[in-house]
Design a protein around this motif. Structure first.
Motif, short mmCIF file in Angstrom:
data_model
loop_
_atom_site.label_atom_id
_atom_site.label_comp_id
_atom_site.label_asym_id
_atom_site.label_seq_id
_atom_site.Cartn_x
_atom_site.Cartn_y
_atom_site.Cartn_z
N LEU A 121 103.84 29.28 79.13
CA LEU A 121 102.90 30.32 79.49
C LEU A 121 103.60 31.64 79.20
CD1 LEU A 121 100.32 31.45 81.06
CD2 LEU A 121 101.85 31.49 83.06
N LEU A 122 102.91 32.55 78.51
CA LEU A 122 103.49 33.84 78.15
C LEU A 122 102.71 34.97 78.82
CD1 LEU A 122 103.70 33.25 74.28
CD2 LEU A 122 105.47 32.75 75.98
N LEU A 123 103.41 36.00 79.24
CA LEU A 123 102.79 37.22 79.74
C LEU A 123 103.31 38.38 78.92
CD1 LEU A 123 101.13 38.89 81.78
CD2 LEU A 123 103.16 38.89 83.27
N GLY A 124 102.40 39.14 78.33
CA GLY A 124 102.81 40.26 77.49
C GLY A 124 101.98 41.50 77.76
N ALA A 125 102.40 42.61 77.17
CA ALA A 125 101.67 43.87 77.25
C ALA A 125 101.59 44.46 75.86
CB ALA A 125 102.37 44.84 78.20
N THR A 126 100.42 44.98 75.50
CA THR A 126 100.26 45.59 74.19
C THR A 126 100.98 46.92 74.13
OG1 THR A 126 98.23 46.76 74.86
CG2 THR A 126 97.98 44.54 73.93
N ALA A 127 101.15 47.44 72.94
CA ALA A 127 101.74 48.76 72.77
C ALA A 127 100.82 49.79 73.42
CB ALA A 127 101.91 49.06 71.28
N PRO A 128 101.37 50.88 73.95
CA PRO A 128 100.52 51.89 74.60
C PRO A 128 99.68 52.66 73.59
CG PRO A 128 102.81 52.63 74.53
CD PRO A 128 102.80 51.22 74.03
N VAL A 129 98.45 52.98 73.99
CA VAL A 129 97.56 53.82 73.19
C VAL A 129 97.00 54.90 74.10
CG1 VAL A 129 96.95 52.02 71.54
CG2 VAL A 129 95.58 52.31 73.61
N GLY A 130 96.58 56.00 73.51
CA GLY A 130 95.99 57.09 74.28
C GLY A 130 94.59 56.74 74.74
#
Length: 203
Positions: A121-130
């Motif tokens: 199971l993976l937990l990730g976060a996308t790159a930040p955007v405005g």
């Protein structure tokens, strides 16, 4: 961009982080479950816990979310959302929730993404955007995922359903007895969360 296209980009983002013999089976953009959360990891400089919230603090927090009273905020979370996770310091749930808290602070909007492979199971976060970013920037961010944590598939089980104001909630139970929940807004499809649960249950 359609939901299927977004799902494909999240899968692409996770695939870039995996060894050649590991395959993505399901992905879902999620929000951290509302309500009381697991205890934070044990940090040497952690301040002592505050006392019990006063009735006035809880009332003002409900009337104006801009007014914060520490533990009163937790009381309001419990009132409306119940429990979003349980776990002792440094449990699986504690570590993953802490990673989410750190990743979502700062400038820009980052989306949380769950993934299931044939191993983890993976937990990730996308790159930040405005807030007002253009669609091309959003598309690039969806495929640029930072891995916040992972758990072997054999040490996690999942349940999907409604809980209080979280109509579409995924609860993840870990082998150490801790658990954590994620959800999607009521207006969005719960299908990706069902697919995560199904992928974790599959052999």
């Amino acid at each position: 961009m359609t939901d299927d296209e977004s799902q494909a980009r999240y899968a692409e983002g996770f695939s870039r982080l995996l060894p050649a013999d590991e395959r993505v089976r399901a992905v879902a953009k999620v929000r951290a479950g509302g309500g009381l959360t697991p205890a934070p990891p044990a940090l040497p400089s952690a301040p002592p816990a505050a006392g019990r919230p006063s009735f006035l603090g809880v009332l003002l927090t409900v009337l104006s979310p801009n007014i914060t009273f520490g533990r009163a905020d937790s009381a309001v979370d419990w009132l409306f959302f119940g429990v979003g996770g349980r776990g002792q310091p440094d449990s699986r749930a504690s570590e993953l929730h802490h990673a989410v808290t750190v990743a979502t602070k700062g400038f820009g909007i980052r989306h949380l993404v769950l993934g299931v492979t044939d191993q983890r199971l993976l937990l990730g976060a996308t790159a930040p955007v405005g807030l007002l970013s253009r669609s091309s920037a959003d598309e690039r961010a969806q495929a640029d995922i930072e891995l916040l944590g992972s758990v072997p598939r054999t040490s996690v089980t999942a349940r999907f359903g409604r809980y209080r104001l979280n109509w579409k909630r995924l609860r993840l139970d870990f082998a150490d007895g801790s658990w954590l929940s994620f959800h999607v807004p009521m207006a969005e499809s719960g299908r990706p969360l069902r697919e995560i649960a199904a992928a974790l249950s599959a052999g």
